[in-house]
Design a protein around this motif. Structure first.
Motif, mmCIF file in Angstrom:
data_model
loop_
_atom_site.group_PDB
_atom_site.id
_atom_site.type_symbol
_atom_site.label_atom_id
_atom_site.label_comp_id
_atom_site.label_asym_id
_atom_site.label_seq_id
_atom_site.Cartn_x
_atom_site.Cartn_y
_atom_site.Cartn_z
ATOM 1 N N PHE A 131 54.709 -11.623 -52.622
ATOM 2 C CA PHE A 131 53.809 -10.224 -52.939
ATOM 3 C C PHE A 131 53.464 -9.710 -51.418
ATOM 4 N N LEU B 80 55.955 -7.071 -50.563
ATOM 5 C CA LEU B 80 55.922 -5.984 -51.730
ATOM 6 C C LEU B 80 54.739 -5.188 -51.628
ATOM 7 N N THR B 81 53.556 -5.713 -51.327
ATOM 8 C CA THR B 81 52.232 -5.135 -51.160
ATOM 9 C C THR B 81 52.465 -4.002 -49.851
ATOM 10 N N GLY C 109 51.305 -4.938 -59.589
ATOM 11 C CA GLY C 109 52.200 -5.749 -59.030
ATOM 12 C C GLY C 109 51.662 -6.410 -57.681
ATOM 13 N N ALA C 110 50.625 -5.754 -57.121
ATOM 14 C CA ALA C 110 50.064 -6.718 -56.087
ATOM 15 C C ALA C 110 48.699 -7.053 -56.224
ATOM 16 N N PRO D 155 49.474 -11.300 -59.057
ATOM 17 C CA PRO D 155 49.009 -12.377 -58.150
ATOM 18 C C PRO D 155 47.955 -12.819 -58.585
#
Length: 131
Positions: free
Chosen positions: A75, A78-79, A108-109, A113
């Motif tokens: 992540f 991706l973040t 998603g971030a 998580p």
């Protein structure tokens, strides 16, 4: 709830968690408040700074995999990619794509998580449920 465990955690874990919680709050406001305003833009900068803080501090959290990176560290890039994409699309005035980037980054971030951080045995699980 056992906040003492949280306060005993290393400073980078505390900064990571508090930045994530702040980003969650700011992100929620961003999705519900009027768009295209000066407050929206200002909070956008705050959100980006918080997300970068969350990503960078995550690099120093390695308790899961005996001091090495674990699967949850996927992540981090991706973040960082999401923050750049979100910012570029906002700067170029691509509002529809910016909206999707913001939603993707938020889910998603932060959300995914964040839910993973509450897995049994992890610090947030212990703080929340006393385990």
């Amino acid at each position: 709830m056992n906040l003492e465990l949280f306060f005993q955690a290393p400073w980078h874990i505390q900064l990571h968690a508090l930045s994530a919680l702040a980003a969650l709050g700011v992100g929620t406001v961003q999705f519900t408040a009027p768009k295209g305003t000066i407050p929206h833009r200002t909070l956008g900068y705050v959100f980006v700074a918080l997300m970068v803080t969350v990503a960078v501090t995550a690099l120093f959290i390695r308790q899961i995999n005996e001091g090495s990176f674990s699967l949850i560290h996927i992540f981090v890039p991706l973040t960082l990619f999401g923050v750049v994409e979100l910012s570029v699309r906002a700067r170029r005035g691509l509002t529809a794509k910016h909206r999707w980037s913001a939603l993707g980054l938020f889910l998603g971030a932060l959300i995914i998580p964040g839910l993973l951080s509450f897995a049994p045995g992890r610090l947030m699980w212990q703080v929340a449920f006393g385990g």
